[in-house]
Motif scaffolding. Sequence first.
Motif, PDB file in Angstrom:
ATOM      1  N   CYS A  89      10.452   5.030  -0.621  1.00 42.19           N
ATOM      2  CA  CYS A  89       9.857   4.975  -1.968  1.00 42.19           C
ATOM      3  C   CYS A  89       9.877   6.329  -2.670  1.00 42.19           C
ATOM      4  CB  CYS A  89       8.447   4.423  -1.907  1.00 42.19           C
ATOM      5  SG  CYS A  89       8.513   2.648  -1.889  1.00 42.19           S
ATOM      6  N   VAL A  90       9.844   7.387  -1.885  1.00 44.68           N
ATOM      7  CA  VAL A  90       9.978   8.724  -2.479  1.00 44.68           C
ATOM      8  C   VAL A  90      11.407   8.891  -3.005  1.00 44.68           C
ATOM      9  CG1 VAL A  90      10.107  11.185  -1.901  1.00 44.68           C
ATOM     10  CG2 VAL A  90       8.143   9.826  -1.141  1.00 44.68           C
ATOM     11  N   LEU A  92       0.802  -1.235   0.000  1.00 46.70           N
ATOM     12  CA  LEU A  92       0.000   0.000   0.000  1.00 46.70           C
ATOM     13  C   LEU A  92       0.836   1.287   0.000  1.00 46.70           C
ATOM     14  CD1 LEU A  92      -2.763  -1.114   2.519  1.00 46.70           C
ATOM     15  CD2 LEU A  92      -2.880  -1.146   0.023  1.00 46.70           C
ATOM     16  N   CYS A  93       1.965   1.271   0.694  1.00 45.19           N
ATOM     17  CA  CYS A  93       2.738   2.517   0.835  1.00 45.19           C
ATOM     18  C   CYS A  93       3.610   2.807  -0.381  1.00 45.19           C
ATOM     19  CB  CYS A  93       3.595   2.476   2.097  1.00 45.19           C
ATOM     20  SG  CYS A  93       2.611   2.513   3.595  1.00 45.19           S
ATOM     21  N   THR A  94       3.684   1.879  -1.307  1.00 42.71           N
ATOM     22  CA  THR A  94       4.570   2.059  -2.463  1.00 42.71           C
ATOM     23  C   THR A  94       3.816   2.449  -3.726  1.00 42.71           C
ATOM     24  OG1 THR A  94       4.403  -0.308  -2.964  1.00 42.71           O
ATOM     25  CG2 THR A  94       6.221   0.369  -1.562  1.00 42.71           C
ATOM     26  N   LYS A  95       2.510   2.685  -3.614  1.00 44.06           N
ATOM     27  CA  LYS A  95       1.692   2.888  -4.810  1.00 44.06           C
ATOM     28  C   LYS A  95       1.301   4.355  -5.022  1.00 44.06           C
ATOM     29  CE  LYS A  95       1.590  -1.484  -5.670  1.00 44.06           C
ATOM     30  NZ  LYS A  95       2.858  -1.667  -4.959  1.00 44.06           N
ATOM     31  N   SER A  96       1.215   4.724  -6.287  1.00 42.00           N
ATOM     32  CA  SER A  96       0.651   6.035  -6.627  1.00 42.00           C
ATOM     33  C   SER A  96      -0.864   5.954  -6.431  1.00 42.00           C
ATOM     34  CB  SER A  96       0.947   6.373  -8.089  1.00 42.00           C
ATOM     35  OG  SER A  96       0.186   5.516  -8.939  1.00 42.00           O
ATOM     36  N   ASN A  97      -1.509   7.107  -6.451  1.00 42.91           N
ATOM     37  CA  ASN A  97      -2.959   7.138  -6.297  1.00 42.91           C
ATOM     38  C   ASN A  97      -3.664   6.335  -7.387  1.00 42.91           C
ATOM     39  OD1 ASN A  97      -4.641   8.051  -4.403  1.00 42.91           O
ATOM     40  ND2 ASN A  97      -5.156   9.960  -5.415  1.00 42.91           N
ATOM     41  N   GLU A  98      -3.135   6.447  -8.620  1.00 42.74           N
ATOM     42  CA  GLU A  98      -3.741   5.754  -9.761  1.00 42.74           C
ATOM     43  C   GLU A  98      -3.689   4.239  -9.543  1.00 42.74           C
ATOM     44  OE1 GLU A  98      -2.770   9.794 -10.540  1.00 42.74           O
ATOM     45  OE2 GLU A  98      -1.429   8.226  -9.829  1.00 42.74           O
ATOM     46  N   GLU A  99      -2.541   3.751  -9.087  1.00 41.92           N
ATOM     47  CA  GLU A  99      -2.394   2.311  -8.806  1.00 41.92           C
ATOM     48  C   GLU A  99      -3.309   1.892  -7.654  1.00 41.92           C
ATOM     49  OE1 GLU A  99       2.287   1.540  -9.915  1.00 41.92           O
ATOM     50  OE2 GLU A  99       1.842   2.743  -8.155  1.00 41.92           O
ATOM     51  N   MET A 100      -3.422   2.775  -6.659  1.00 35.11           N
ATOM     52  CA  MET A 100      -4.256   2.478  -5.494  1.00 35.11           C
ATOM     53  C   MET A 100      -5.723   2.317  -5.893  1.00 35.11           C
ATOM     54  SD  MET A 100      -3.302   1.996  -2.429  1.00 35.11           S
ATOM     55  CE  MET A 100      -4.476   0.686  -2.379  1.00 35.11           C
ATOM     56  N   HIS A 101      -6.211   3.206  -6.765  1.00 36.49           N
ATOM     57  CA  HIS A 101      -7.605   3.119  -7.231  1.00 36.49           C
ATOM     58  C   HIS A 101      -7.876   1.762  -7.870  1.00 36.49           C
ATOM     59  CE1 HIS A 101      -8.994   7.049  -6.222  1.00 36.49           C
ATOM     60  NE2 HIS A 101      -8.134   7.689  -6.997  1.00 36.49           N
ATOM     61  N   MET A 113       8.734   4.973   7.111  1.00 35.78           N
ATOM     62  CA  MET A 113      10.047   4.751   6.495  1.00 35.78           C
ATOM     63  C   MET A 113       9.892   4.195   5.083  1.00 35.78           C
ATOM     64  SD  MET A 113      12.335   5.924   8.485  1.00 35.78           S
ATOM     65  CE  MET A 113      13.941   5.217   8.224  1.00 35.78           C
ATOM     66  N   ALA A 114       8.893   3.342   4.892  1.00 39.10           N
ATOM     67  CA  ALA A 114       8.631   2.790   3.546  1.00 39.10           C
ATOM     68  C   ALA A 114       8.258   3.920   2.582  1.00 39.10           C
ATOM     69  CB  ALA A 114       7.512   1.744   3.603  1.00 39.10           C
ATOM     70  N   LEU A 115       7.422   4.832   3.049  1.00 45.56           N
ATOM     71  CA  LEU A 115       7.034   5.977   2.215  1.00 45.56           C
ATOM     72  C   LEU A 115       8.251   6.834   1.860  1.00 45.56           C
ATOM     73  CD1 LEU A 115       3.704   6.985   3.983  1.00 45.56           C
ATOM     74  CD2 LEU A 115       3.919   6.419   1.563  1.00 45.56           C
ATOM     75  N   SER A 151      13.942   6.332  -3.422  1.00 42.66           N
ATOM     76  CA  SER A 151      14.342   5.283  -4.372  1.00 42.66           C
ATOM     77  C   SER A 151      13.548   4.009  -4.106  1.00 42.66           C
ATOM     78  CB  SER A 151      15.836   4.979  -4.246  1.00 42.66           C
ATOM     79  OG  SER A 151      16.136   3.777  -4.929  1.00 42.66           O
ATOM     80  N   PRO A 152      12.492   3.789  -4.904  1.00 44.65           N
ATOM     81  CA  PRO A 152      11.723   2.547  -4.717  1.00 44.65           C
ATOM     82  C   PRO A 152      12.612   1.308  -4.803  1.00 44.65           C
ATOM     83  CG  PRO A 152      10.598   4.012  -6.251  1.00 44.65           C
ATOM     84  CD  PRO A 152      11.930   4.635  -5.965  1.00 44.65           C
ATOM     85  N   ALA A 153      13.617   1.337  -5.682  1.00 45.74           N
ATOM     86  CA  ALA A 153      14.485   0.166  -5.863  1.00 45.74           C
ATOM     87  C   ALA A 153      15.236  -0.165  -4.579  1.00 45.74           C
ATOM     88  CB  ALA A 153      15.466   0.398  -7.008  1.00 45.74           C
ATOM     89  N   ALA A 154      15.704   0.861  -3.864  1.00 46.32           N
ATOM     90  CA  ALA A 154      16.413   0.621  -2.604  1.00 46.32           C
ATOM     91  C   ALA A 154      15.458   0.017  -1.575  1.00 46.32           C
ATOM     92  CB  ALA A 154      17.013   1.919  -2.077  1.00 46.32           C
ATOM     93  N   TYR A 155      14.214   0.507  -1.545  1.00 44.67           N
ATOM     94  CA  TYR A 155      13.221  -0.053  -0.617  1.00 44.67           C
ATOM     95  C   TYR A 155      13.026  -1.540  -0.886  1.00 44.67           C
ATOM     96  CZ  TYR A 155       8.757  -1.320   1.427  1.00 44.67           C
ATOM     97  OH  TYR A 155       7.782  -1.989   2.130  1.00 44.67           O
ATOM     98  N   PHE A 156      12.791  -1.903  -2.154  1.00 45.94           N
ATOM     99  CA  PHE A 156      12.539  -3.308  -2.477  1.00 45.94           C
ATOM    100  C   PHE A 156      13.798  -4.167  -2.323  1.00 45.94           C
ATOM    101  CE2 PHE A 156       8.785  -1.455  -4.619  1.00 45.94           C
ATOM    102  CZ  PHE A 156       7.813  -2.227  -3.992  1.00 45.94           C
TER     103      PHE A 156
END
Length: 319
Positions: free
Chosen positions: A243-244, A114-123, A238-240, A246-251
């Motif tokens: 992801c802001v 949930l914390c890694t998604k844009s609004n469009e993906e969330m919808h 921290m996940a948010l 570097s999403p790659a570093a988070y994953f």
Amino acid sequence: MVYTPIPTVVPVSPFDAAADSQTLRAAMKGFGTNEEEIINILTTRSNAQRQQIKSKYEAEFDRDLIDDLKSELGGKFEDVIIGLMTPLVEYLCQHLHNAMAGMGTDEDTLTEILCTKSNEEMHAIVKAYENKYGRPLAEQMCSETSGHYRRLLTLIVTGVRDAAGTVDPARAKEAAAELYAAGEAKLGTDEEVFNRIMAHSSFDQLSLVFEEYKQLSGQTIEQAIKHEMDDELHDAMMALVECVQSPAAYFANRLYKAMDGMGTDDTTLIRIVVSRSEIDLGTIKDEFERIYNRTLSSAITTETDGDYKRALNALLNGA
């Protein structure tokens, strides 16, 4: 710094769904299964192409490809292949549902999805979840989580985040000041302010807010979150932030944790490799090597075996 997502799986061209469905049928027909053929085809086609293969297979043989794969395969290898055959949004919905099913809740999975998604993906996820399970995601989540963490996820799920790319430098300065006033500048923490800003601002805007915060307070937003929060709210914040930046570093960190220590969190390992393969698994691979000084492929090879290992490595070393 602009984030450059590099996938490892891209649509194959030329593509022949009928030929692929014939090959898959031959791989599962009769005595024994040709796992190598299944891996070769399904890890090198995009999800949209796999859906076309599934349709052709049914039209040609009057059989369900997923049912056939399930009856021929087993264990973690089956989980990878069935994951690849599932449309991405539906796949993430299944993982959200499983994270909330039965006793206890898997907050790490909820946060990761949930914390890694844009609004469009969330919808798209919210809509698909209710269609699949007949219950709104927000409602189910509210019964499985609590406190400020529940409030943050509820804001994210209800889709209050500004559209991707929305930035307002003046507002970023104000937001940074509000975060400072809500945290370090007072005794105790006003989590509502953190929740509101973190859930409403676009990721691009948050990037500006974090820069302004550092200018204002002399320390990073991560340091503030470490001081001010704990447990699942801390992890979600921290996940948010990650992801802001570097999403790659988070994953990459999530993958490392899934394989670190005794045993392997195979569900997380499979979910990230499968779900990010057409988005940024190439970038994640590079980040993993940069942070941990070993290749993701070597880490996976140590932790897995057999066709399961071969399937994951095929997804990693694609395009």
